[in-house]
Design a protein around this motif. Sequence first.
Motif, PDB file in Angstrom:
ATOM      1  N   PRO A  31       0.686  -1.251  -0.067  1.00 10.16           N
ATOM      2  CA  PRO A  31      -0.304  -0.030  -0.157  1.00 10.16           C
ATOM      3  C   PRO A  31       1.001   1.312  -0.018  1.00 10.16           C
ATOM      4  O   PRO A  31       1.907   1.358   0.823  1.00 10.16           O
ATOM      5  N   ASN A  32       0.413   2.344  -0.952  1.00  9.07           N
ATOM      6  CA  ASN A  32       1.045   3.656  -0.521  1.00  9.07           C
ATOM      7  C   ASN A  32       0.612   4.440   0.441  1.00  9.07           C
ATOM      8  O   ASN A  32      -0.622   4.778   0.284  1.00  9.07           O
ATOM      9  N   LEU A  33       1.274   4.755   1.560  1.00  6.06           N
ATOM     10  CA  LEU A  33       0.832   5.336   2.787  1.00  6.06           C
ATOM     11  C   LEU A  33       1.301   6.772   2.656  1.00  6.06           C
ATOM     12  O   LEU A  33       1.100   7.522   3.666  1.00  6.06           O
ATOM     13  N   VAL A  34       1.937   7.273   1.624  1.00  7.13           N
ATOM     14  CA  VAL A  34       2.207   8.714   1.503  1.00  7.13           C
ATOM     15  C   VAL A  34       1.177   9.562   1.587  1.00  7.13           C
ATOM     16  O   VAL A  34       0.065   9.553   0.946  1.00  7.13           O
ATOM     17  N   GLY A  35       1.212  10.572   2.387  1.00  8.93           N
ATOM     18  CA  GLY A  35      -0.014  11.586   2.750  1.00  8.93           C
ATOM     19  C   GLY A  35      -0.074  11.896   4.148  1.00  8.93           C
ATOM     20  O   GLY A  35       0.857  11.571   4.872  1.00  8.93           O
ATOM     21  N   THR A  36      -1.010  12.780   4.195  1.00 10.12           N
ATOM     22  CA  THR A  36      -1.079  13.360   5.664  1.00 10.12           C
ATOM     23  C   THR A  36      -2.467  12.543   6.300  1.00 10.12           C
ATOM     24  O   THR A  36      -3.666  12.250   5.841  1.00 10.12           O
ATOM     25  N   ALA A  69       0.025  12.945  11.443  1.00 12.84           N
ATOM     26  CA  ALA A  69       1.233  12.059  10.702  1.00 12.84           C
ATOM     27  C   ALA A  69       1.186  12.341   9.251  1.00 12.84           C
ATOM     28  O   ALA A  69       0.393  12.192   8.900  1.00 12.84           O
ATOM     29  N   VAL A  70       2.260  12.713   8.952  1.00 17.54           N
ATOM     30  CA  VAL A  70       2.541  13.110   7.535  1.00 17.54           C
ATOM     31  C   VAL A  70       3.672  12.018   7.139  1.00 17.54           C
ATOM     32  O   VAL A  70       4.899  11.917   7.569  1.00 17.54           O
ATOM     33  N   VAL A  71       3.475  10.884   6.359  1.00 13.71           N
ATOM     34  CA  VAL A  71       4.148  10.083   5.360  1.00 13.71           C
ATOM     35  C   VAL A  71       4.678  10.972   4.352  1.00 13.71           C
ATOM     36  O   VAL A  71       4.168  11.099   3.301  1.00 13.71           O
ATOM     37  N   GLU A  72       5.937  11.422   4.488  1.00 13.58           N
ATOM     38  CA  GLU A  72       6.691  12.139   3.258  1.00 13.58           C
ATOM     39  C   GLU A  72       7.343  11.486   2.423  1.00 13.58           C
ATOM     40  O   GLU A  72       7.361  11.907   1.281  1.00 13.58           O
ATOM     41  N   LYS A  73       7.920  10.205   2.752  1.00 12.91           N
ATOM     42  CA  LYS A  73       8.580   9.567   1.731  1.00 12.91           C
ATOM     43  C   LYS A  73       8.114   7.998   1.692  1.00 12.91           C
ATOM     44  O   LYS A  73       8.164   7.398   3.019  1.00 12.91           O
ATOM     45  N   GLN A  74       8.096   7.303   0.643  1.00  8.37           N
ATOM     46  CA  GLN A  74       8.130   5.703   0.938  1.00  8.37           C
ATOM     47  C   GLN A  74       8.735   5.121  -0.218  1.00  8.37           C
ATOM     48  O   GLN A  74       8.903   5.468  -1.331  1.00  8.37           O
ATOM     49  N   LYS A  75       9.726   4.148  -0.132  1.00 14.23           N
ATOM     50  CA  LYS A  75      10.270   3.287  -0.753  1.00 14.23           C
ATOM     51  C   LYS A  75      10.058   1.744  -0.749  1.00 14.23           C
ATOM     52  O   LYS A  75      10.450   1.484   0.414  1.00 14.23           O
ATOM     53  N   GLY A  76       9.343   1.214  -1.313  1.00 13.02           N
ATOM     54  CA  GLY A  76       8.704  -0.002  -1.270  1.00 13.02           C
ATOM     55  C   GLY A  76       7.878  -0.072   0.033  1.00 13.02           C
ATOM     56  O   GLY A  76       7.189   0.839   0.261  1.00 13.02           O
ATOM     57  N   PRO A  77       8.508  -1.004   1.154  1.00 15.01           N
ATOM     58  CA  PRO A  77       7.783  -1.069   2.177  1.00 15.01           C
ATOM     59  C   PRO A  77       8.147   0.011   3.327  1.00 15.01           C
ATOM     60  O   PRO A  77       7.696  -0.073   4.480  1.00 15.01           O
ATOM     61  N   VAL A  78       9.108   0.614   3.000  1.00 12.36           N
ATOM     62  CA  VAL A  78       9.866   1.507   4.119  1.00 12.36           C
ATOM     63  C   VAL A  78       9.241   2.967   3.904  1.00 12.36           C
ATOM     64  O   VAL A  78       9.270   3.594   2.877  1.00 12.36           O
ATOM     65  N   LEU A  79       9.088   3.676   5.248  1.00 15.72           N
ATOM     66  CA  LEU A  79       8.467   5.149   5.334  1.00 15.72           C
ATOM     67  C   LEU A  79       9.259   5.998   5.878  1.00 15.72           C
ATOM     68  O   LEU A  79       9.818   5.488   7.141  1.00 15.72           O
ATOM     69  N   GLU A  90       8.115  15.234  16.085  1.00 13.85           N
ATOM     70  CA  GLU A  90       9.053  14.289  15.964  1.00 13.85           C
ATOM     71  C   GLU A  90       9.084  13.622  14.748  1.00 13.85           C
ATOM     72  O   GLU A  90       7.953  13.491  14.165  1.00 13.85           O
ATOM     73  N   LYS A  91      10.202  13.102  14.184  1.00 13.74           N
ATOM     74  CA  LYS A  91      10.399  12.337  13.347  1.00 13.74           C
ATOM     75  C   LYS A  91      10.011  10.826  13.520  1.00 13.74           C
ATOM     76  O   LYS A  91      10.132  10.319  14.463  1.00 13.74           O
ATOM     77  N   PHE A  92       9.857  10.134  12.296  1.00 13.76           N
ATOM     78  CA  PHE A  92       9.314   8.810  12.524  1.00 13.76           C
ATOM     79  C   PHE A  92       9.995   7.949  11.315  1.00 13.76           C
ATOM     80  O   PHE A  92      10.040   8.580  10.209  1.00 13.76           O
ATOM     81  N   VAL A  93      10.320   6.703  11.393  1.00 14.00           N
ATOM     82  CA  VAL A  93      10.397   5.682  10.320  1.00 14.00           C
ATOM     83  C   VAL A  93       9.244   4.475  10.778  1.00 14.00           C
ATOM     84  O   VAL A  93       8.788   4.068  11.802  1.00 14.00           O
ATOM     85  N   ALA A  94       9.035   4.008   9.558  1.00 15.77           N
ATOM     86  CA  ALA A  94       7.981   2.628   9.676  1.00 15.77           C
ATOM     87  C   ALA A  94       8.393   1.879   8.384  1.00 15.77           C
ATOM     88  O   ALA A  94       9.049   2.090   7.561  1.00 15.77           O
TER      89      ALA A  94
END
Length: 145
Positions: A31-36, A69-79, A90-94
């Motif tokens: 799934p593409n989770l990029v967005g707000t 939460a703003v997902v700014e970047k996604q590369k495959g399954p990494v956010l 704060e920043k996050f990775v997922a």
Amino acid sequence: MKMTQSIGVLCIALAMFFGGVRIGSADSQIPNLVGTWVVKAEGAVLQRGAGNGVKTHHKGEFSTLTAEAVVEKQKGPVLRGTFTSPRATEKFVAVIGPDNRTFSYADEDGFIDGRIVDKDTIQITYRHVTPIDTVVATGVWTRKK
């Protein structure tokens, strides 16, 4: 006997081929989770002194949180992204799990385990333990349209 062995080898080869195709095509379903995302959560806080931690979003013994939460970047399954509440940013990775339904997140002092319900909804459980406080929360991320 040779014919039986040949058929067995062919069956194994076909199983590996079709199994590989299924595994390979799973990437296209990430799934593409990029967005707000609008975050609504209910939580509890244990404090070890006066006040909360600098990056603690929840406040008080029991807490209702509205955040973003703003997902700014996604590369495959990494956010990568940013989580903002009225108290902190704060920043996050997922990562999205191999089943394309589970969601794991780490921010500057805590973790989320989540379940992707559909393209616009993620159910989450959050927790962190710091020298200043401990927080647990459950909630929903809803994609902002």
